[in-house]
Design a protein around this motif. Sequence first.
Motif, PDB file in Angstrom:
ATOM      1  N   CYS A   1       0.422 -80.649-111.362  1.00 57.68           N
ATOM      2  CA  CYS A   1       1.795 -80.468-111.802  1.00 57.68           C
ATOM      3  C   CYS A   1       1.892 -79.263-112.732  1.00 57.68           C
ATOM      4  O   CYS A   1       1.015 -79.034-113.562  1.00 57.68           O
ATOM      5  CB  CYS A   1       2.307 -81.732-112.501  1.00 57.68           C
ATOM      6  SG  CYS A   1       4.051 -81.612-112.941  1.00 57.68           S
ATOM      7  N   SER A   2       2.986 -78.532-112.588  1.00 57.00           N
ATOM      8  CA  SER A   2       3.238 -77.363-113.448  1.00 57.00           C
ATOM      9  C   SER A   2       3.206 -77.740-114.921  1.00 57.00           C
ATOM     10  O   SER A   2       2.919 -76.912-115.776  1.00 57.00           O
ATOM     11  CB  SER A   2       4.607 -76.781-113.121  1.00 57.00           C
ATOM     12  OG  SER A   2       4.773 -76.652-111.727  1.00 57.00           O
ATOM     13  N   GLY A   3       3.545 -78.994-115.216  1.00 62.30           N
ATOM     14  CA  GLY A   3       3.620 -79.438-116.611  1.00 62.30           C
ATOM     15  C   GLY A   3       2.345 -80.107-117.105  1.00 62.30           C
ATOM     16  O   GLY A   3       2.323 -80.618-118.238  1.00 62.30           O
TER      17      GLY A   3
ATOM     18  N   THR B   1      11.821 -77.135 -97.705  1.00 60.59           N
ATOM     19  CA  THR B   1      12.817 -78.098 -98.177  1.00 60.59           C
ATOM     20  C   THR B   1      12.303 -79.519 -97.996  1.00 60.59           C
ATOM     21  O   THR B   1      11.828 -79.875 -96.915  1.00 60.59           O
ATOM     22  CB  THR B   1      14.130 -77.941 -97.379  1.00 60.59           C
ATOM     23  OG1 THR B   1      14.475 -76.559 -97.331  1.00 60.59           O
ATOM     24  CG2 THR B   1      15.267 -78.740 -98.003  1.00 60.59           C
ATOM     25  N   GLY B   2      12.414 -80.317 -99.050  1.00 58.88           N
ATOM     26  CA  GLY B   2      11.976 -81.708 -99.000  1.00 58.88           C
ATOM     27  C   GLY B   2      12.958 -82.580 -98.227  1.00 58.88           C
ATOM     28  O   GLY B   2      14.158 -82.293 -98.188  1.00 58.88           O
ATOM     29  N   GLY B   3      12.447 -83.673 -97.657  1.00 56.50           N
ATOM     30  CA  GLY B   3      13.256 -84.519 -96.783  1.00 56.50           C
ATOM     31  C   GLY B   3      13.891 -85.710 -97.458  1.00 56.50           C
ATOM     32  O   GLY B   3      14.232 -86.683 -96.792  1.00 56.50           O
ATOM     33  N   GLU B   4      14.098 -85.655 -98.761  1.00 55.13           N
ATOM     34  CA  GLU B   4      14.743 -86.785 -99.441  1.00 55.13           C
ATOM     35  C   GLU B   4      16.208 -86.904 -99.051  1.00 55.13           C
ATOM     36  O   GLU B   4      16.865 -85.900 -98.762  1.00 55.13           O
ATOM     37  CB  GLU B   4      14.699 -86.594-100.970  1.00 55.13           C
ATOM     38  CG  GLU B   4      13.327 -86.786-101.585  1.00 55.13           C
ATOM     39  CD  GLU B   4      12.631 -85.479-101.892  1.00 55.13           C
ATOM     40  OE1 GLU B   4      12.981 -84.437-101.288  1.00 55.13           O
ATOM     41  OE2 GLU B   4      11.720 -85.490-102.746  1.00 55.13           O
ATOM     42  N   GLU B   5      16.706 -88.147 -99.087  1.00 46.44           N
ATOM     43  CA  GLU B   5      18.156 -88.351 -99.027  1.00 46.44           C
ATOM     44  C   GLU B   5      18.661 -88.055-100.430  1.00 46.44           C
ATOM     45  O   GLU B   5      18.172 -88.633-101.398  1.00 46.44           O
ATOM     46  CB  GLU B   5      18.478 -89.811 -98.690  1.00 46.44           C
ATOM     47  CG  GLU B   5      18.263 -90.157 -97.235  1.00 46.44           C
ATOM     48  CD  GLU B   5      18.195 -91.667 -97.011  1.00 46.44           C
ATOM     49  OE1 GLU B   5      18.755 -92.448 -97.820  1.00 46.44           O
ATOM     50  OE2 GLU B   5      17.552 -92.051 -96.018  1.00 46.44           O
TER      51      GLU B   5
ATOM     52  N   ILE C   1       5.698 -78.850-101.017  1.00 44.27           N
ATOM     53  CA  ILE C   1       6.859 -79.672-100.672  1.00 44.27           C
ATOM     54  C   ILE C   1       6.469 -80.880 -99.817  1.00 44.27           C
ATOM     55  O   ILE C   1       5.947 -80.742 -98.715  1.00 44.27           O
ATOM     56  CB  ILE C   1       7.915 -78.818 -99.930  1.00 44.27           C
ATOM     57  CG1 ILE C   1       8.328 -77.618-100.790  1.00 44.27           C
ATOM     58  CG2 ILE C   1       9.114 -79.656 -99.531  1.00 44.27           C
ATOM     59  CD1 ILE C   1       9.051 -77.976-102.070  1.00 44.27           C
ATOM     60  N   LYS C   2       6.802 -82.068-100.348  1.00 49.05           N
ATOM     61  CA  LYS C   2       6.528 -83.306 -99.622  1.00 49.05           C
ATOM     62  C   LYS C   2       7.575 -83.532 -98.533  1.00 49.05           C
ATOM     63  O   LYS C   2       8.689 -83.011 -98.621  1.00 49.05           O
ATOM     64  CB  LYS C   2       6.582 -84.494-100.591  1.00 49.05           C
ATOM     65  CG  LYS C   2       5.708 -84.356-101.830  1.00 49.05           C
ATOM     66  CD  LYS C   2       5.606 -85.704-102.534  1.00 49.05           C
ATOM     67  CE  LYS C   2       5.586 -85.560-104.033  1.00 49.05           C
ATOM     68  NZ  LYS C   2       5.325 -86.859-104.702  1.00 49.05           N
ATOM     69  N   TYR C   3       7.200 -84.369 -97.559  1.00 48.45           N
ATOM     70  CA  TYR C   3       8.104 -84.723 -96.442  1.00 48.45           C
ATOM     71  C   TYR C   3       8.972 -83.508 -96.085  1.00 48.45           C
ATOM     72  O   TYR C   3      10.204 -83.579 -96.067  1.00 48.45           O
ATOM     73  CB  TYR C   3       9.009 -85.933 -96.754  1.00 48.45           C
ATOM     74  CG  TYR C   3       8.910 -86.487 -98.164  1.00 48.45           C
ATOM     75  CD1 TYR C   3       8.007 -87.493 -98.466  1.00 48.45           C
ATOM     76  CD2 TYR C   3       9.716 -85.969 -99.198  1.00 48.45           C
ATOM     77  CE1 TYR C   3       7.906 -87.985 -99.777  1.00 48.45           C
ATOM     78  CE2 TYR C   3       9.612 -86.454-100.487  1.00 48.45           C
ATOM     79  CZ  TYR C   3       8.712 -87.455-100.767  1.00 48.45           C
ATOM     80  OH  TYR C   3       8.616 -87.922-102.061  1.00 48.45           O
ATOM     81  N   VAL C   4       8.265 -82.419 -95.764  1.00 47.20           N
ATOM     82  CA  VAL C   4       8.985 -81.157 -95.563  1.00 47.20           C
ATOM     83  C   VAL C   4       9.816 -81.257 -94.283  1.00 47.20           C
ATOM     84  O   VAL C   4       9.334 -81.698 -93.247  1.00 47.20           O
ATOM     85  CB  VAL C   4       8.003 -79.954 -95.571  1.00 47.20           C
ATOM     86  CG1 VAL C   4       7.038 -79.977 -94.382  1.00 47.20           C
ATOM     87  CG2 VAL C   4       8.756 -78.632 -95.640  1.00 47.20           C
TER      88      VAL C   4
HETATM   89  N1  MSS Z   1       8.273 -82.421-102.937  1.00 47.94           N
HETATM   90  C1  MSS Z   1       9.365 -83.133-102.740  1.00 47.94           C
HETATM   91  N2  MSS Z   1       9.928 -83.192-101.512  1.00 47.94           N
HETATM   92  N3  MSS Z   1       9.960 -83.844-103.759  1.00 47.94           N
HETATM   93  C2  MSS Z   1       9.434 -83.780-105.037  1.00 47.94           C
HETATM   94  O1  MSS Z   1      10.014 -84.409-105.922  1.00 47.94           O
HETATM   95  N4  MSS Z   1       7.729 -82.863-106.532  1.00 47.94           N
HETATM   96  C3  MSS Z   1       6.849 -81.730-106.728  1.00 47.94           C
HETATM   97  C4  MSS Z   1       5.858 -81.574-105.560  1.00 47.94           C
HETATM   98  N5  MSS Z   1       6.551 -81.622-104.288  1.00 47.94           N
HETATM   99  C5  MSS Z   1       8.285 -82.993-105.272  1.00 47.94           C
HETATM  100  C6  MSS Z   1       7.708 -82.336-104.152  1.00 47.94           C
HETATM  101  C7  MSS Z   1       6.075 -81.761-107.983  1.00 47.94           C
HETATM  102  S1  MSS Z   1       6.832 -81.186-109.383  1.00 47.94           S
HETATM  103  C8  MSS Z   1       4.735 -82.060-108.005  1.00 47.94           C
HETATM  104  S2  MSS Z   1       3.813 -81.855-109.421  1.00 47.94           S
HETATM  105  C9  MSS Z   1       4.020 -82.497-106.771  1.00 47.94           C
HETATM  106  O2  MSS Z   1       4.882 -82.619-105.665  1.00 47.94           O
HETATM  107  C10 MSS Z   1       3.337 -83.841-107.059  1.00 47.94           C
HETATM  108  O3  MSS Z   1       2.657 -84.256-105.927  1.00 47.94           O
HETATM  109  P1  MSS Z   1       2.092 -85.752-105.839  1.00 47.94           P
HETATM  110  O4  MSS Z   1       1.594 -85.892-104.429  1.00 47.94           O
HETATM  111  O5  MSS Z   1       0.887 -85.808-106.785  1.00 47.94           O
HETATM  112  O6  MSS Z   1       3.110 -86.725-106.266  1.00 47.94           O
HETATM  113 MO1  MSS Z   1       5.164 -80.819-110.831  1.00 47.94          MO
HETATM  114  O7  MSS Z   1       4.930 -79.088-110.705  1.00 47.94           O
END
Ligand code: MSS
Length: 369
Positions: A97-99, A155-159, A215-218
């Motif tokens: 994670c960036s953080g 682009t992620g596939g979230e609703e 990107i998850k569920y792209v």
């Molecule tokens: N993708 C999507 N579609 N959605 C969300 O929310 N997040 C981010 C990535 N991708 C997201 C995405 C973040 S922010 C991170 S670290 C990662 O993913 C995590 O992975 P896992 O498998 O461990 O949960 Mo910070 O830079």
Amino acid sequence: KLEAKPLPGYVAWKDPNAFIVHSNQTVETKRGLVGSGVVTPINRLFIRNNVNPPPDSIVADRDAWRVEIAGVAGPRTLTLAELKRMGLASVATVLQCSGNGRKYMQDALQPGQKISGTPWTVGAAGCVIWSGVPLKAVVEALGGPVAGAKFVTGTGGEELPAGLKPKDVIVERSVPIATLDTVLLAWEMNGEPIPLAHGGPLRMIVPGYSGVNNIKYVKTVALTEAETDAKIQAASYRMHGVGEKAGPAQPSIWEQPVRSWITAPLEGGAAGRVLVTGVAFGGTNAVARVEVSADGGRTWTDAPFVGPDLGRYAWRLFALPLDLPAGTHVLVSRATDAAGTVQPEDTAPNGGGYSYNGWRGPAVTLRTA
Ligand code: MSS
């Protein structure tokens, strides 16, 4: 002290003893529990979501998952089954994670300063082997990039939650088109189908780049002339001063800097021989060297790497036997990447608390008797 919260339901299958649960969307691996085999076990890998994950149903029939490929001569929507016939590659990367390490920046703030965000220490990171098709192979099969393409945008596939502006919540990130040489559209991690929580059925992996870019569920991958104007790209994950507003002119959080930390010992005990172990990585560069100090950085000893070298984007484990006399010891580690960049003692705070890579923050202070 953090209250011990239980794992959220969607990751209830993970090792319940391996985590610090900050929130439903931020679950940190306890220091020292990333394992001794280079690759982080999936059931101990951290979790970070910017919005609620999609329903389980999207992994019921993985091969039916559809991803739109745009910004190429012949744009098309491909199923995962089709992608699996277009090429195969594997890459080991540090997913971080960036953080990660934000807590060390927060702890060093002046009165009146504030950095909001999860106070991760070192546990928002792991090393994962991803398998999938190189994006380049897909782009070439579809006639190559359109003229003027400068970014890869996933682009992620979230609703998206109702009632909010889509651009404010959509997880859509752009990375420089140079990454076309390394980006993978991955369906496996550590040899298993990617669990939903980590982005299955299909995840865009950008080796060496900070977590948010993976990107998850792209559901869409586009070669674009401009960076997306989604908030997560334009007005977050930027390098900006503490208290300053983030904006598109500031550097985006892309490549990860060189970094290392100690994973054992974390507690004192009898004076005498200890084995100092840890992890070290160089982001987009291989890690070349790691040193350990038991006196808070006054004197350093090179620590040998152990275990297989899984390539430039992976981390390496190190192990150094040390004799600790009775007393107080401050254990730290310092990595150098293949370009000669040395991990700094500290990282100046920035407004988002991103990309901490100081060796001072994760120091382990212990007493031996
Ligand atoms: N993708 C999507 N579609 N959605 C969300 O929310 N997040 C981010 C990535 N991708 C997201 C995405 C973040 S922010 C991170 S670290 C990662 O993913 C995590 O992975 P896992 O498998 O461990 O949960 Mo910070 O830079």
